[in-house]
Design a protein around this motif. Structure first.
Motif, PDB file in Angstrom:
ATOM      1  N   TYR A 125       4.585   5.632  39.810  1.00 29.38           N
ATOM      2  CA  TYR A 125       4.531   5.135  38.432  1.00 29.38           C
ATOM      3  C   TYR A 125       3.197   5.512  37.811  1.00 29.38           C
ATOM      4  N   ASP A 127       1.112   5.456  33.983  1.00 29.67           N
ATOM      5  CA  ASP A 127       1.104   4.936  32.616  1.00 29.67           C
ATOM      6  C   ASP A 127       0.066   5.704  31.802  1.00 29.67           C
ATOM      7  N   GLU A 202       6.430   0.007  25.344  1.00 26.13           N
ATOM      8  CA  GLU A 202       6.342   1.395  25.762  1.00 26.13           C
ATOM      9  C   GLU A 202       7.725   2.004  25.951  1.00 26.13           C
ATOM     10  N   GLY A 204       9.583   4.575  28.791  1.00 24.40           N
ATOM     11  CA  GLY A 204       9.435   5.199  30.102  1.00 24.40           C
ATOM     12  C   GLY A 204      10.309   6.431  30.233  1.00 24.40           C
ATOM     13  N   ASP A 234       4.829  -2.917  29.826  1.00 22.28           N
ATOM     14  CA  ASP A 234       3.782  -2.900  30.854  1.00 22.28           C
ATOM     15  C   ASP A 234       2.846  -4.088  30.604  1.00 22.28           C
ATOM     16  N   LYS A 254      -3.033  -4.925  35.617  1.00 23.02           N
ATOM     17  CA  LYS A 254      -1.813  -4.244  35.199  1.00 23.02           C
ATOM     18  C   LYS A 254      -0.739  -4.212  36.288  1.00 23.02           C
ATOM     19  N   THR A 258       5.747  -4.655  35.723  1.00 24.26           N
ATOM     20  CA  THR A 258       6.153  -3.732  34.660  1.00 24.26           C
ATOM     21  C   THR A 258       7.660  -3.873  34.520  1.00 24.26           C
ATOM     22  N   ALA A 346       5.157   6.402  31.857  1.00 22.26           N
ATOM     23  CA  ALA A 346       5.311   5.646  30.619  1.00 22.26           C
ATOM     24  C   ALA A 346       4.352   6.148  29.561  1.00 22.26           C
ATOM     25  N   GLY A 348       2.510   4.629  27.400  1.00 17.50           N
ATOM     26  CA  GLY A 348       1.421   3.805  26.898  1.00 17.50           C
ATOM     27  C   GLY A 348       1.893   3.056  25.664  1.00 17.50           C
TER      28      GLY A 348
END
Length: 416
Positions: A125, A127, A202, A204, A234, A254, A258, A346, A348
């Protein structure tokens, strides 16, 4: 079953998901058998059962308990399966076979409801930080006397490597994270639940076809590797993140959760949503340069909506994103890093130029200085326990139709 031209989930869409039916006999110790479903209107087609009933060569892929085998099969197969699904659902000759395999999303009270699962195993993953409006707002909040954008921002899509194991399907509760945080004016940090829990609206992108280690993936190969898109939230603990992120970037602030939509919309469903990205203000290095006369428009016109406890609080436009997903994929692999089936990257936070288009509470409340007032009279600077956040989106389709991207939601539970 036919759907109206105004339907968000008609033949031009057909997103994929994975579902189970409570009480259905499971295998390998699972409580219920997982099946690949395709959304059509307010129903879900049992794709594996349809493929078997119609003698499709794609039956093994569509009877898998996850989208993984289909993702790995590659673009020619993705296109062939999509064409078959459009025929099964749109051709009256198949109606008698297919109709019993269309399961209602909202069945009568006495019938079991479908349970949706994470539709694929997330391999890695990543981001990104691709919205100029978001990055500029954040820079103005935290560096009011300096340049809002860092010197590298217009030259490369900034990102960080996240935690694949805490990507969860929509509807999964989000437990308020705890961690180190240092309040303003304090000399040392303390430990406790986040007091500045936030969202990030976001989009993805789901990788299907892998790549070879050491071989970068050029922008032109984006469609050969990326299967589709899904809405993503996220979640972010701003106070934990603020204390820990220098010099190595986001970590515990973070990695706790998610949320991902259960519906993966194929890229081929978004052909009419393709649009040119914002004008480039700085020359780009060749591997990221999308300004040539023959460059295909790699932006996407997706219209997001953000709801807090049922109240619309923002409508971020994805078309305003400075860096495209094709550029993100090219940069992600520029050093030779390989792609794996099930990789998720993703966009952002998606934010637009207007105050009502900001994709997180940090921006919407200007770091808490301008709280949101909800219809019940309560105010929110950041999320409270019990709050529920839902993201929805749609994109332009053919002949004025709309392509729905489903939704992703999560409710905040108290820290443990």
């Amino acid at each position: 079953m036919a759907v109206t031209p105004q339907e968000l989930f008609g033949l031009d869409n057909l997103p994929y998901g994975v579902f189970s039916i409570p009480g259905d006999p499971g295998e390998s110790g699972e409580p219920a058998r997982r099946r690949i479903g395709v959304r059509y209107g307010d129903h879900v087609l049992d794709a594996g059962a349809a493929a078997h009933a119609l003698g499709s060569p794609h039956t093994p892929l569509l009877r898998a308990p996850s989208l993984g085998p289909l993702l790995a099969a590659g673009r020619p197969v993705w296109q062939s399966v999509r064409a078959a699904l459009r025929d099964w659902l749109g051709n009256p000759a198949h109606r008698e076979t297919v109709s019993p395999l269309l399961l209602p999303l909202h069945p009568p009270a006495e019938s079991p409801r479908l349970t949706f699962h994470l539709p694929f195993d997330v391999a890695d993953y990543v981001d990104f930080y691709a919205s100029e409006h978001h990055a500029t707002n954040v820079g103005r909040i935290f560096r009011p006397d300096g340049e809002p954008l860092t010197p590298n921002w217009k030259h490369l899509p900034i990102g960080y490597h996240g935690r694949a194991g805490t990507v969860v399907v929509s509807g999964t509760p989000v437990v308020r994270p705890s961690g180190q945080r240092r309040p303003p004016g304090a000399e040392a940090p303390g430990f406790g639940p986040s007091r500045r829990l936030d969202i990030e609206a976001e989009v993805g992108f789901v990788v299907g076809t892998p790549s070879e280690l050491g071989s970068p993936v050029p922008m032109a190969a984006f469609r050969d590797h990326v299967f589709g898109v899904a809405l993503l939230n996220d979640w972010s603990a701003r106070d934990i993140q603020a204390w820990e992120y220098v010099p190595l970037g986001p970590f515990l602030g973070k990695s706790f959760a998610t949320s991902l939509s259960p519906w993966i919309t194929p890229l081929d469903a978004l052909e009419h949503a393709r649009t040119a990205p914002p004008r480039r203000t700085h020359p780009l290095l060749p591997y990221l340069d999308d300004t040539g006369p023959d460059a295909e428009p790699q932006g996407l016109d997706l219209r997001l909506s953000v709801y807090l406890n049922g109240t619309l609080i923002s409508e971020p436009p994805f078309s305003a994103m400075y860096w495209t997903a094709a550029q993100q994929l090219a940069h992600l692999t520029a050093n030779g890093a390989s792609l794996r089936t099930g990789d998720l990257f993703a966009s952002g936070t998606v934010s637009g130029p207007e105050p009502g288009q900001r994709g997180c509470l940090l921006e919407l409340t200007w770091s808490g200085a301008e709280p949101l007032r909800l219809p019940d009279g309560e105010e929110r600077a950041f999320l409270a326990d019990g709050d529920e956040v839902t993201l929805t989106a749609w994109a332009p389709g053919p002949d004025g139709a709309r392509i729905g991207l489903g939704e992703v939601s999560g409710r905040v539970l108290p820290a443990r």
